[in-house]
Design a protein around this motif. Structure first.
Motif, PDB file in Angstrom:
ATOM      1  N   PHE A   1     -21.518  23.923   6.250  1.00 22.14           N
ATOM      2  CA  PHE A   1     -20.978  23.531   7.553  1.00 22.14           C
ATOM      3  C   PHE A   1     -19.955  22.406   7.402  1.00 22.14           C
ATOM      4  N   ILE A   2     -20.258  21.433   6.543  1.00 20.56           N
ATOM      5  CA  ILE A   2     -19.327  20.315   6.342  1.00 20.56           C
ATOM      6  C   ILE A   2     -18.036  20.779   5.681  1.00 20.56           C
ATOM      7  N   ARG A   3     -18.141  21.654   4.686  1.00 24.81           N
ATOM      8  CA  ARG A   3     -16.931  22.148   4.012  1.00 24.81           C
ATOM      9  C   ARG A   3     -16.071  22.966   4.958  1.00 24.81           C
ATOM     10  N   LEU A   4     -16.702  23.760   5.843  1.00 28.06           N
ATOM     11  CA  LEU A   4     -15.949  24.563   6.809  1.00 28.06           C
ATOM     12  C   LEU A   4     -15.211  23.689   7.810  1.00 28.06           C
ATOM     13  N   THR A   5     -15.874  22.652   8.294  1.00 32.07           N
ATOM     14  CA  THR A   5     -15.296  21.845   9.369  1.00 32.07           C
ATOM     15  C   THR A   5     -14.445  20.687   8.856  1.00 32.07           C
ATOM     16  N   LEU A   6     -14.900  19.993   7.818  1.00 30.45           N
ATOM     17  CA  LEU A   6     -14.233  18.766   7.370  1.00 30.45           C
ATOM     18  C   LEU A   6     -13.559  18.895   6.017  1.00 30.45           C
ATOM     19  N   GLY A   7     -13.846  19.983   5.278  1.00 34.04           N
ATOM     20  CA  GLY A   7     -13.181  20.213   4.011  1.00 34.04           C
ATOM     21  C   GLY A   7     -13.946  19.697   2.808  1.00 34.04           C
ATOM     22  N   ASP A   8     -13.487  20.070   1.628  1.00 38.08           N
ATOM     23  CA  ASP A   8     -14.137  19.678   0.384  1.00 38.08           C
ATOM     24  C   ASP A   8     -14.085  18.169   0.156  1.00 38.08           C
TER      25      ASP A   8
END
Length: 468
Positions: A317-324
């Motif tokens: 969820f974090i990678r989808l919304t805020l990126g790597d």
């Protein structure tokens, strides 16, 4: 903290709830017995006026410390006749308790730890009412940070010694395997001389403290800190656990979150629900800012083997919304308490080195930049929740801030009395955004419901509706 407790007026009086209660009066020692007459009068007046209902709710929460309920109205229904009054002694305070829960007493005497928590309630609510009421500095970022500092200093939790305070976040509603794991991590932290700070409630907020107490005893550490930081809107749903020996009640969730990141030297996240996601997103929203990119701040997500899918979903969820870039700010360690403690210990050593190099204090992270929009209270209404900008194309720290507000609104609808009333009156909050973000958010929330991370007991009725 030493106390003087009079013989109870009624050793086992009964309220209409049929549960045993006690009426008595107690005299706080410490910060509340060196007040001026004017301060005592202002405290008395505030407690008899607009502050009284808040004081009553928070006091009842600590007097029922250890309760298994997360319904903020449950204690009030069980003890409908409970009341508290702050009286004036010569330059001191006398606290009158009427029909207080008998569970807070032993042989008619209030339990020492419960008394400390009760005095902390009066102290913090009084300080907020007297010192911060009408403070124009709260309109600026530096002013709010200074207010947070003053509240923590007044609570005597600023410790001018080597950095050793680990903030532990996680859910109040977790399974036994996860709870045991939090104790194991706390034990490993305690063996390495690290103190614990949590949100003060049950579950993942209690486990690390409980584990650390054993380790601290083995290491013969006598000056230990088990700090619990809460706020009035949530304390009734998450009563302080009995291990907390320093309770701090901040005025709102934003100042509570800022207290964690200013006071702590590193953060460990255990499995949790929407409140835990709110905390993760708050910290990411700060660390993603360019002004904070150089700061050392160890940040670990951990749980037992069974929790691996939970963290995979959070990470996705974090990678989808805020990126790597956001995902690179934390480390996930599964089923290895010793590694968690070693990693945190070495990370805090680097924090110490950086603080020395920058001539920053060990006990309060002044160098961390927290923008005003993250400090201003977000009161979730249906209109504000529907208006959150949850779309791609924004700066990651800005999107993190609005995602944090979305989770904060769900927390309010789940366990905060004001939020629950709004849901009962107007139905679920609606949350809007880009389809892929909404799909990921909906999947995450559904998983929390299925894993019973929303409520400790009873069937969960969602207080939100995700709209793609």
């Amino acid at each position: 903290m030493n106390t003087t407790i009079d013989t109870p007026q009624s050793a086992a009086s009964q309220s209409t709830s049929t549960l045993p209660t006690i009426s008595t009066h107690i005299y706080p020692k410490g910060a509340l017995d060196v007040l001026s007459r004017e301060e005592v009068a202002r405290l008395r007046d505030a407690s008899a006026g607009g502050l009284h209902d808040l004081l009553r709710r928070c006091a009842l929460a600590v007097l029922t410390s250890g309760s298994a309920s997360d319904d903020p109205r449950a204690a009030a229904e069980l003890y409908p006749e409970f009341d508290i009054e702050v009286g004036q002694q010569d330059r001191g305070v006398r606290i009158e308790l009427k029909h207080a829960p008998a569970m807070a007493f032993v042989d008619g005497q209030i339990i020492a730890g419960v008394a400390e928590l009760l005095f902390a309630v009066v102290r913090d609510l009084a300080f907020t009412a007297i010192d911060l009421n009408g403070d124009t500095e709260l309109e600026t970022s530096n002013g709010i940070t200074d207010a947070v500092f003053r509240l923590l200093r007044n609570a005597r939790v600023l410790h001018p010694a080597d950095p050793n305070l680990v903030v532990c976040w996680g859910g109040h509603s977790i399974g036994q395997d996860e709870y045991k794991y939090t104790k194991q991590v706390g034990y490993e932290l305690g063996l390495r001389g690290l103190d614990i700070c949590t949100g003060c409630g049950p579950g993942a907020m209690k486990g690390p403290m409980k584990g650390a107490t054993i380790a601290h005893a083995k290491q013969r550490r006598r000056r230990t800190r088990y700090i619990g930081i809460t706020e009035p809107g949530i304390i009734a749903a998450e009563s302080p656990n009995p291990i907390v020996n320093h309770l701090v009640i901040m005025p709102d969730i934003e100042k509570r979150l800022e207290s964690f990141v200013r006071l702590g030297h590193g953060i460990i996240v255990f499995p949790g629900g929407v409140g835990t996601c709110e905390e993760i997103l708050y910290l990411l929203g700060i660390l993603l800012r360019e002004e904070n990119s150089h700061l050392r701040f160890p940040f670990i997500l951990t749980g037992p083997t069974a929790a691996a899918p939970y963290f995979e979903q959070i990470d996705k969820f974090i990678r989808l919304t805020l990126g790597d870039e956001a995902a690179n700010l934390y480390q996930i360690i599964v089923a290895d308490p010793a590694k968690v403690a070693k990693t945190m210990d070495s990370g805090i050593l680097k924090v110490k080195e950086q603080r020395i190099a920058q001539r920053d204090s060990f006990f309060f992270n002044w160098a961390l930049h927290v923008p005003l929009d993250l400090q201003q209270p977000f009161v979730p209404t249906h209109e504000l929740m529907a208006g959150l900008d949850l779309h791609h194309g924004r700066k990651p720290h800005e999107l993190a801030a609005d995602l944090r507000r979305a989770f904060s609104g769900i927390v309010a609808g789940n366990v905060k009395e004001d939020g629950m009333r709004r849901i009962e009156a107007h139905g679920p909050f609606e949350i809007h955004g880009d389809p892929d973000i909404m799909q990921a958010l909906d999947a995450l929330l559904r998983a929390f419901v299925q894993q019973r991370r929303m409520k400790i007991s009873g069937d969960y009725k969602p207080c939100y509706k995700v709209v793609g």
